[in-house]
Design an enzyme around this catalytic site. Sequence first.
Site, PDB file in Angstrom:
ATOM      1  N   ARG A  84      -9.128   5.498  -4.768  1.00 43.68           N
ATOM      2  CA  ARG A  84      -8.616   6.593  -5.853  1.00 43.68           C
ATOM      3  C   ARG A  84      -9.396   8.008  -5.737  1.00 43.68           C
ATOM      4  NH1 ARG A  84      -7.864   6.739 -12.180  1.00 43.68           N
ATOM      5  NH2 ARG A  84      -7.513   8.823 -12.521  1.00 43.68           N
ATOM      6  N   ARG A  93      -1.613   7.433  -8.662  1.00 47.61           N
ATOM      7  CA  ARG A  93      -2.985   6.838  -8.084  1.00 47.61           C
ATOM      8  C   ARG A  93      -2.798   5.246  -7.666  1.00 47.61           C
ATOM      9  NH1 ARG A  93      -2.796   8.689 -12.866  1.00 47.61           N
ATOM     10  NH2 ARG A  93      -2.791   7.474 -14.841  1.00 47.61           N
ATOM     11  N   ASP A  96      -6.032   2.767 -11.237  1.00 45.75           N
ATOM     12  CA  ASP A  96      -6.589   3.198 -12.680  1.00 45.75           C
ATOM     13  C   ASP A  96      -7.132   2.072 -13.437  1.00 45.75           C
ATOM     14  OD1 ASP A  96      -7.151   5.314 -14.367  1.00 45.75           O
ATOM     15  OD2 ASP A  96      -5.255   4.930 -15.388  1.00 45.75           O
ATOM     16  N   ASP A  98      -8.984   1.675 -17.134  1.00 51.16           N
ATOM     17  CA  ASP A  98      -9.261   2.284 -18.471  1.00 51.16           C
ATOM     18  C   ASP A  98     -10.032   1.323 -19.334  1.00 51.16           C
ATOM     19  OD1 ASP A  98      -8.133   4.704 -17.837  1.00 51.16           O
ATOM     20  OD2 ASP A  98      -6.422   4.415 -18.745  1.00 51.16           O
TER      21      ASP A  98
END
Length: 162
Positions: A84, A93, A96, A98
């Site tokens: 990344r 990307r 990812d 989160d």
Amino acid sequence: MKKNITYLLIGSNMGKREKFLPCAIGHIEKKIGKVILKSSLYNTKAWGIQNQNDFLNQAICVETILSAEKLLEEILLIEKQLGRERANKWEARKIDIDILFFNKLILQSAHLQIPHPHLHERKFTLVPLNEIASGLIHPVLGKSIKILLQDCTDKLEVSLVM
């Protein structure tokens, strides 16, 4: 040591998307903790900058002894190890990750907000999260994931892959 429960959303829209997610989960299990729940995989349209490849997304629940801040550090390292590169917001990307929730913690710092500030606005987050935690109550909004999904006005397509 206290065990914390965190919900994460992992996604990819570059290269071999279907390989990045299990690879990320492997790193998460080595560096963060035991993955105790995994949603199905969902193909989702890009949010924010829409003229890019679709994302493959998955929600996971992880048991960890890490603090929220240490969790973020480890996530950033895993993303970097998987290729990344951070340049522009909402860009394509390889991976990812989160943080959606961390126990019932409500945190706002310069570099970390828990719960994730936009999760209730995004079907690509709510659909996989609803699969594994429909009764989970958002500590700020006071609504379950199921209700947040029903109330969500996001029109972007989210389709089950497997």
